[in-house]
Design an enzyme around this catalytic site. Structure first.
Site, mmCIF file in Angstrom:
data_model
loop_
_atom_site.group_PDB
_atom_site.id
_atom_site.type_symbol
_atom_site.label_atom_id
_atom_site.label_comp_id
_atom_site.label_asym_id
_atom_site.label_seq_id
_atom_site.Cartn_x
_atom_site.Cartn_y
_atom_site.Cartn_z
ATOM 1 C CD GLU A 186 -2.961 -1.150 2.278
ATOM 2 O OE1 GLU A 186 -2.554 -0.771 3.383
ATOM 3 O OE2 GLU A 186 -4.108 -1.569 2.090
ATOM 4 C CD GLU A 338 -3.965 -6.932 1.780
ATOM 5 O OE1 GLU A 338 -4.851 -6.337 2.435
ATOM 6 O OE2 GLU A 338 -2.762 -6.700 1.890
HETATM 7 C C1 GLA Z 1 -4.768 -3.644 4.256
HETATM 8 C C2 GLA Z 1 -3.371 -4.180 4.460
HETATM 9 C C3 GLA Z 1 -3.321 -5.470 5.201
HETATM 10 C C4 GLA Z 1 -4.321 -5.469 6.326
HETATM 11 C C5 GLA Z 1 -5.697 -5.221 5.792
HETATM 12 C C6 GLA Z 1 -6.763 -5.248 6.866
HETATM 13 O O1 GLA Z 1 -5.297 -3.963 3.066
HETATM 14 O O2 GLA Z 1 -2.675 -4.321 3.251
HETATM 15 O O3 GLA Z 1 -2.002 -5.636 5.678
HETATM 16 O O4 GLA Z 1 -3.974 -4.483 7.230
HETATM 17 O O5 GLA Z 1 -5.718 -3.933 5.231
HETATM 18 O O6 GLA Z 1 -8.039 -4.997 6.353
#
Ligand code: GLA
Length: 702
Positions: A186, A338
């Site tokens: 991120e 994710e």
């Molecule tokens: C983000 C992060 C993960 C985790 C998720 C939780 O997407 O990349 O490491 O913290 O949120 O929802």
């Protein structure tokens, strides 16, 4: 291919794809190779989990991996927060554990994506090199214990990031079970350091961009409020409101800083990794704005993003916009690296998705171009900030109820992978998004009611219902393939951009501009031509004045009757053949009875200007008119309200994904007989209960 129309469509799509791919630079794939998201030797559709072996005793790994395999999962992303385990002290690397985890996964047919761990630098590093810690706007240095505390502009930090990425690539760059890499995570939420090191780099960057201080002073009109700069060192990092030129300069620098931070690791990996291993990042969908994603995703093999609902439930449009925008970054399929396993832990209300909704969400992702979905996370650490986030496995090591639904969906992915092989989303309609325009409007909204996402969403909703497929792309790519291109608020239209848009129109496209279009140049300064600037001439109309509205006003015309609220622009036609499609009703006197929407044929195409924020009914009327005028056809055909249709197109024809987002069970009559792949039958009708999914193919085989 079963019909002339479809084979024509596919052939057209092929030509477009060839033209586009020729124009692509890094990470280019040929059409024959299929989308880069579909990996040679693997299923076209993959499903996995984000797994943290470093948080568990090694003798548990086997159980976890066996459970994953039994749930039909075939990918695991690992290591993106394991820096302190991989490099417990400076320069001492320990990868044997990771090697064992990768081998164990391989035994269970689980391919590995390795994350570089740079979103979480270890304590020894930040203590020894405090300059690697981010400094906030108030001069406060980040403390250890959270993540994203590294400074993107710290040379020392970049050196250490390069080293860990390189060491990982040396060890795993030829590993048969490592299919690719995710860089960082991120991108530190794009947070910047506000220190001397960052400021000096910003000044250097400005120098390379503007060449002379005189040019910079002119573009930013620094004579206003005595801002004139006599040397580069005087230029500050803007904090809060500042000169719009400086603010855009800084935001572009933010993009540059994170892109070069990313490149530093791409170089480290590519120096040692086999070409078959992809490199991606973990992006955050449409709403995450501080970085221009068109720029940062350019050097990546494909886009991956993390898709969370948070509070509430899956909204087909909100989620669809993010998917289509992420797909539009490289105009290619993507991964959802994710996603939400039922609940998150960070939303105002961490409610669970309903039974069946997670499966619907997975198929929704696929319909919009996802080729992989990973659940975050497999099992949570027994302590740590996210210990009560949703998972697939509970703290006792046994499945949570949702795992069964995920396993069912993963099995469906595996069973249907042949149908999705080599398929992509092909659309006749595009919407334009431009990060710089969005920033610039948000810095000077003029009315706090101006919500760019809400405006985009209302257009998306109206147009997608009709077309059943929309691309969200940059205004600076070739738009030739689209019959209709809608730009809800393209604020920055420098001359070169305008020329390309005019070319598109002249060659037969229909360009629709929303309010606030073409007020500014590439430096975020006002143009000296009335809106929409360089497009006013082909439009045969111009904006005389804009108004932030206190209340909605009635408006009517060819597009129907409804209201304009929030923002209105008084249009004046300047060409005799410019047609008025909507007029404002009674308002502030200035606008009363004046044109609100104007259209004009230009070359072989058409250009339309919408001078206000239209109510849903008017958007619907306008969407009907513009799709009809442009010859846009629905991907499948009419369906009842609440049913979302998506289409993927491949060498074997179309595959449709139908999902019922409404509460009531609906029956959908199909325009022709198709194969329903989930229940293996030929049919002309499908019944869908809430969150029900149908996958329909027009290919020859069941
Ligand atoms: C983000 C992060 C993960 C985790 C998720 C939780 O997407 O990349 O490491 O913290 O949120 O929802």
């Amino acid at each position: 291919m079963v019909s002339g129309r479809k084979s024509g469509l596919w052939f057209g799509a092929l030509l477009i794809a060839v033209a586009f791919l020729l124009a692509q630079t890094a990470g280019a794939q040929s059409v024959e190779q299929g989308p880069p998201t579909q990996l040679a030797g693997h299923n076209a559709l993959l499903m996995g989990a984000d797994w943290y072996p470093e948080q568990w005793p090694e003798d548990r790994w086997e159980t976890d991996l066996r459970m994953m395999e039994e749930a039909h999962l075939n990918v695991a992303r690992i290591a993106e927060f394991a820096w302190s385990t991989m490099e417990p002290e400076e320069g001492r690397f320990q990868f044997d554990w990771l090697e064992r985890a990768i081998r164990a996964a391989e035994k269970h047919h689980i391919a590995i994506v390795l994350g570089t761990p740079t979103a979480g630098p270890p304590a020894w590093l930040t203590q020894k090199y405090p300059e690697t810690l981010r400094v906030d706007e108030n001069g406060k240095r980040a403390v250890h214990g959270n993540r994203a505390h590294g400074s993107v502009t710290s040379f020392k930090y970049r050196e250490l990031c390069h080293r860990i990425a390189e060491e990982m690539a040396k060890r795993f760059g030829h590993d048969a079970n490592v299919v690719g890499w995710q860089i960082d995570n991120e991108y530190g939420y794009a947070l910047m350091s506000y220190n001397d090191e960052a400021r000096q780099q910003f000044q250097q960057w400005l120098k390379s961009k503007y060449k002379s201080l005189q040019a910079l002073n002119e573009h930013w009109t620094t004579s206003y409020w005595s801002q004139t700069y006599d040397n580069w060192e005087e230029i500050p990092i803007p904090v809060g409101e500042n000169n719009p030129g400086l603010m855009l300069g800084w935001q572009r620098f933010v993009t540059y800083a994170w892109t070069s931070y990313q490149q530093n690791q791409i170089d480290a990996i590519r120096g040692h990794a086999e070409a078959r291993q992809f490199i991606t990042g973990n992006f955050m969908g449409y709403g995450f704005d501080p970085i221009d994603h068109f720029v940062i995703t350019k050097p990546l093999t494909f886009v991956a993003w993390d898709d969370y609902v948070g509070s509430g439930h899956l909204d087909a449009d909100t989620n669809g916009i993010s998917h289509d925008a992420m797909r539009g970054l490289k105009r290619e399929n993507f991964w959802v690296i994710e996603t939400q396993p039922g609940t998150v832990n960070w939303a105002p209300v961490n409610n669970s998705l309903s039974k069946g909704e997670t499966r619907a969400m997975a198929w929704h992702d696929v319909g919009h171009g996802a080729d992989e979905i990973s659940y975050w996370q497999w099992r949570s650490a027994l302590s740590g900030q996210e210990e009560i986030h949703g998972t697939l496995v509970a703290p006792d090591g046994k499945p949570v109820p949702l795992l069964e639904e995920v396993a069912q969906t993963a099995k469906e992915f595996a069973d249907l992978q042949a149908a999705f092989h080599d398929t992509r989303v092909i659309s006749e309609v595009a919407m334009l998004q431009d990060y710089e325009s969005r920033w610039a409007i948000n810095w000077q909204k003029h009315t706090d009611k101006y919500d760019q996402f809400a405006i985009l969403k209302s257009w998306y909703h109206g147009l997608r219902k009709i077309s059943q497929s929309i691309d969200i792309v940059s205004p600076d790519v070739s738009l030739e393939q689209y019959k209709l291109v809608v730009a809800p608020d393209l604020y920055l239209i420098p001359e070169e951009r305008a020329q390309r848009l005019v070319e598109y129109v002249k060659n037969g496209g229909h360009l629709v501009l929303g309010p606030r279009s073409g007020l500014k140049d590439e430096f975020n300064a006002l143009l000296t031509i009335r809106q929409p600037g360089f497009l006013a001439e082909p439009l045969g109309a111009q904006v005389e004045q804009y108004y932030a509205l206190e209340k909605a006003m009635p408006s009517s015309g060819t597009l129907g009757s409804g209201e304009v609220s929030v923002w209105a622009e008084l249009l004046k036609t300047t060409a005799p053949d410019a047609e008025v499609l909507l007029r404002f009703g009674k308002s502030n006197g200035w606008l009363d009875g004046q044109p609100a929407v104007v259209t004009r044929k230009a070359g072989r195409g058409r250009i339309t200007y919408i001078g206000g924020v239209l109510s849903d009914g008017l958007v619907e009327g306008a969407a009907q008119w513009m799709t009809k005028t442009s010859g846009v056809a629905p991907a499948l055909g009419p369906v009842p309200d609440g049913i979302e249709v998506s289409r993927r197109v491949g060498p074997n024809g179309n595959v449709f994904v139908l999902i019922n987002f409404g509460e009531a069970t609906k029956s959908v009559a199909l325009p022709r007989e198709m194969q329903s792949l989930l229940d293996q039958r030929k049919t002309k009708e499908v019944q869908l209960s809430q969150y029900g999914v149908a996958i329909l193919s027009e290919g020859k085989k069941l």
